[in-house]
Design an enzyme around this catalytic site. Structure first.
Site, PDB file in Angstrom:
ATOM      1  CE  LYS A  98       8.082   5.122   8.121  1.00 21.90           C
ATOM      2  NZ  LYS A  98       7.788   3.750   8.532  1.00 21.90           N
ATOM      3  NE  ARG A 138      -2.193   1.832   3.392  1.00 26.27           N
ATOM      4  CZ  ARG A 138      -2.043   1.278   4.602  1.00 26.27           C
ATOM      5  NH1 ARG A 138      -2.544   0.096   4.867  1.00 26.27           N
ATOM      6  NH2 ARG A 138      -1.356   1.914   5.532  1.00 26.27           N
ATOM      7  CG  ASN A 140       2.427   1.127   4.547  1.00 23.88           C
ATOM      8  OD1 ASN A 140       2.864   1.335   5.655  1.00 23.88           O
ATOM      9  ND2 ASN A 140       1.723   2.035   3.876  1.00 23.88           N
ATOM     10  NE  ARG A 151      -4.504   5.397   6.623  1.00 21.29           N
ATOM     11  CZ  ARG A 151      -3.239   5.051   6.758  1.00 21.29           C
ATOM     12  NH1 ARG A 151      -2.856   4.335   7.793  1.00 21.29           N
ATOM     13  NH2 ARG A 151      -2.343   5.415   5.861  1.00 21.29           N
ATOM     14  CE  LYS A 160       7.186   9.756   7.948  1.00 22.63           C
ATOM     15  NZ  LYS A 160       6.612   9.178   6.703  1.00 22.63           N
ATOM     16  CD  GLU A 173       3.901   4.712   6.303  1.00 22.76           C
ATOM     17  OE1 GLU A 173       5.001   4.612   6.879  1.00 22.76           O
ATOM     18  OE2 GLU A 173       2.820   4.457   6.867  1.00 22.76           O
ATOM     19  CD  GLU A 203       6.606   0.575   8.341  1.00 22.07           C
ATOM     20  OE1 GLU A 203       5.503   1.125   8.132  1.00 22.07           O
ATOM     21  OE2 GLU A 203       7.658   0.964   7.811  1.00 22.07           O
ATOM     22  N   GLY A 204       3.374   0.854  11.991  1.00 28.92           N
ATOM     23  CA  GLY A 204       2.248   0.612  12.884  1.00 28.92           C
ATOM     24  C   GLY A 204       1.650   1.840  13.525  1.00 28.92           C
ATOM     25  CB  SER A 257      -3.971  -3.520   8.416  1.00 30.36           C
ATOM     26  OG  SER A 257      -3.655  -2.186   8.752  1.00 30.36           O
TER      27      SER A 257
END
Length: 566
Positions: free
Chosen positions: A401, A220, A238, A542, A455, A236, A459-460, A243
């Site tokens: 990253k 993604r 992924n 989002r 950064k 970013e 992740e997460g 998810s």
């Protein structure tokens, strides 16, 4: 819902050896495009007949006829619709804002939305219930959502779709260059124990000359619209545990349903809500990879966390695999894999005696997923096996990253991509990315920390550093003079346009000024030199309060949203 969906179309029987499994991609085109819509809208009173404006990703067959250096697929329309016309800069208002809700309609829409969520599986585990992350069906709560979708210009939508197959191919090519990964992350490895352990496994695979004949990536790429420049900029990329694909499909159906029922009051066309096929296409990619593995008794192993409140998002994939393709899945934590897993002499991974065709990671991206050596042994066991990894350790590392920052440097993309037009299209979506070795940029970030994001290699959600904390961290790192600077990158902070929206969480709503981040899911499947799938696979939008820095749904900051194409 699934069975009623599949009744009108031919269903692939995985036990039929005479059938070419790749023919299934063509014979179930209608099912894949309609899968989420039909399953999310199974109640007759809520489904109705509607043409969904969506860009159909069924361009792989046509893309195979193109030059290998030109990776953009041919565009086609979803079944029963016209292909959207790409907007041009001239005359395009580029409105990127939340759709307005008449105040007198808010309470009614919220109640309808909450009922719809409970009836159609747009749910998560309730963090206040002690068993909600461990026992399915216990402590359910609706997923957080924006009440109406985001107005979204076609020009950005089309640009993001064009980029998806380019980033899919880029991830694949970077993953093959083990020396590049090791060298780029060498300094980070010295100061970041988690990255070091991942690199150690990758190094072992290089020493063994371990080749992945079948490679599967479900990615993604996340973007924001920069309000100052009107540019689409990448946040970013992924490459592991991408998810919210199930939840993203659900919220687009929710919004279409609300607009359809209140079309007169809202003055909106429900067909402008972009249909989301993330679940159907990710399930299709997994099933096609399973067929390539060519073992009818093998299962798909889903790697999960011991406690997972967002398990229902994951179950949309596993149910689709079972109902549409007859593929069995099993869910295991890393610790369970270490305890129950073994390798046969031919490299087959077995869990309690069951051969594994695919290891689909929905965990393993965070240090918290490796609390003991048992989890690291499990990850090494998986990488040593002949199972298809989604992702492999190399694909996982491409999403760090530091690799993202390195790819943004001058002349680095040319190392991996051949076509100059492709290189330019990828490069123009890069935001400013710098290492902490750049003293000029570090000084600028200390002077104006509000313009940057610091950064770490995590992740997460919930890991980035902003504002005064960013300044203090940079000053401390500079004063210490240690190599810890290699654990971070600096990124230009993107400021998307803000607009008011109603946000619904835990049964209540608030009106707040919000900004949004959207991501395009991708799928890449390759068997040796044959590219079987290279596609965009739906989207995730989002929305969060403009006053917040972080924005993950799973992390508890953001709200699910959908795209209203303008």
């Amino acid at each position: 819902c699934f069975r009623s969906l599949l009744t009108p179309v031919e269903v692939w029987n995985p036990t039929n050896q005479a059938r070419n499994p790749h023919d299934h991609r063509r014979s179930t085109m209608a099912a894949a495009n309609a899968f989420t819509s039909a399953s999310m809208s199974c109640a007759p009173s809520l489904s109705g007949s509607v043409n969904v404006i969506a860009v159909c990703p069924r361009s792989v067959a046509a893309a195979r006829t193109l030059s290998s250096s030109c990776l953009r697929p041919v565009r086609c329309a979803a079944v029963g619709t016209a292909a959207p016309v790409a907007a041009t800069a001239e005359g395009d208002e580029r409105r990127f804002e939340q759709l307005a809700v008449p105040p007198e309609l808010v309470d009614e829409l919220v109640e309808e939305a909450l009922v719809w969520c409970s009836q159609h599986g747009l749910v998560v585990g309730d963090k206040n219930h002690p068993r909600s992350g461990k026992a399915p069906g216990v402590g359910l709560l609706h997923a957080p959502f924006a009440l109406l979708p985001m107005s979204f210009p076609k020009v950005y939508w089309e640009q993001a779709l064009e980029l998806a197959p380019l980033f899919n191919e880029l991830v694949h090519r970077v993953s093959l260059d083990g020396d590049f990964l090791q060298q780029t992350l060498a300094r980070t490895k010295e100061v970041d124990p988690f990255t070091r352990r991942l690199l150690d496994i990758h190094s072992k695979m290089m020493e063994l000359n371990k080749k992945e004949d079948i490679q599967l990536g479900l990615t993604r790429s996340d973007y924001m619209i920069d309000g100052a420049t009107d540019k689409l900029l990448q946040v970013e990329l992924n490459t592991i545990s991408t998810s919210s694909n199930g939840l993203a499909c659900g919220v687009s159906e929710l919004h279409r349903n609300l607009i359809r029922h209140h079309q007169r009051e809202l003055g909106l066309d429900p067909t402008s809500v972009v249909g989301n096929t993330a679940i159907a296409q990710h399930a299709e990619a997994l099933a096609t990879a399973w067929a390539e593995y060519n073992n009818q008794s093998a299962v798909v192993l889903v790697v999960v966390q011991a406690e997972e409140r967002y398990m229902y998002d994951q179950y949309w994939i596993t149910v689709a695999l079972r109902e549409m393709y007859g593929v069995t899945t099993i869910r295991k934590t890393m610790a369970e894999i270490e305890a129950e897993g073994d390798l046969r002499p031919d490299g087959t991974l077995v869990i309690n005696g069951r051969p594994v065709a695919i290891v689909y990671f929905r965990a393993g991206y965070s240090p918290a997923d490796y609390p003991s050596e048992a989890e690291w042994r499990a990850r090494l066991l998986i990488e040593r096996s002949s199972a298809i990894k989604c992702p492999s350790i190399a694909h996982h590392l491409v999403g760090t990253k530091k690799i993202q920052q390195e790819l943004a440097k001058e002349n680095v993309l040319e190392r991996f991509l051949d076509n100059q037009s492709d290189i330019e299209n990828v490069r123009k979506c890069f935001a400013g990315l710098w290492s902490l070795e750049n003293d000029i940029i570090v000084n600028s970030a200390i002077e104006s920390p509000e313009l940057f994001v610091l950064k770490p290699q995590r992740e997460g959600g919930g890991n980035n550093i902003y504002g005064d904390n960013l300044r203090e961290t940079l000053i401390r790192l500079r004063k210490d003079g240690s190599n810890e600077t290699a654990a971070y990158i600096l990124m230009q902070r993107i400021f998307p346009p803000a607009s008011p929206s109603y946000l619904v969480r835990e049964g209540t709503f608030v009106r707040d000024n919000v900004v949004s981040e959207f991501g395009i899911f991708g799928a890449y499947l390759r068997n040796n030199d044959k590219v079987i799938i290279n596609d965009q696979c739906g989207y995730l939008l989002r929305t969060k309060a403009a006053s917040l820095n972080e924005g993950g749904v799973v992390a508890g900051y953001a709200f699910l949203n959908s795209i209203f194409l303008t």
